[in-house]
Design a protein around this motif. Structure first.
Motif: not given
Length: 145
Positions: A15-20, A46-50, A79-80
């Motif tokens: 899911t995270a990689e698809r959003l990236r 920019v996608v910020v992951l945690q 984030a921008q």
């Protein structure tokens, strides 16, 4: 540890990689957008992951004992990028200022392509984890017969 923990973790990564990849595609599509809906040039996103699980030992132990703890990754925010926009000299452009400069988005196509390849490889790695877990589960069930 549940049999499905590996699949759940890999699914969160997918899911995270698809959003990236989606955000990177949006950045590339708007690399030449000089005026958005707000009248300003497009800003790179920019996608910020945690980490999805709590960072403390206690929360991990509680999650393992109650099977309530999540593992994997979540998207904290989109984030921008704070880097300044590029100024390009083009006096004939409709969005040029008095000096003839156009404020172009802070999107670098080479950087976006590297991000796209990185996200694609991460996606592939998570698919491989899911396939391997499925194979392990199948072999385990075959042994129990």
């Amino acid at each position: 540890m549940s049999l499905f923990d590996a699949i759940d973790t890999a699914a969160s990564g997918l899911t995270a990689e698809r959003l990236r990849m989606d955000v990177t595609a949006e950045n590339l599509a708007n690399a030449q957008t000089t005026r958005g809906a707000d009248g300003q040039p497009y800003r790179r996103k920019v996608v910020v992951l945690q980490e999805a699980a709590g960072p403390t030992f206690g929360s991990r132990l509680d999650g393992a004992m109650n099977r309530a703890g999540r593992s994997g990754v979540t998207v904290a925010q989109i984030a921008q990028d704070a880097t300044p926009n590029r100024l390009v000299y083009d006096p004939s452009h409709p969005d040029a200022d008095k000096r003839g400069y156009v404020s172009m988005p802070n999107v670098q196509p080479v950087t976006e392509m590297v991000d796209l390849i990185s996200a694609s490889r991460g996606y592939e790695a998570n698919v491989t984890v899911m396939q391997t877990a499925k194979t392990m589960f199948t072999k385990t069930l075959d042994l129990l017969r």
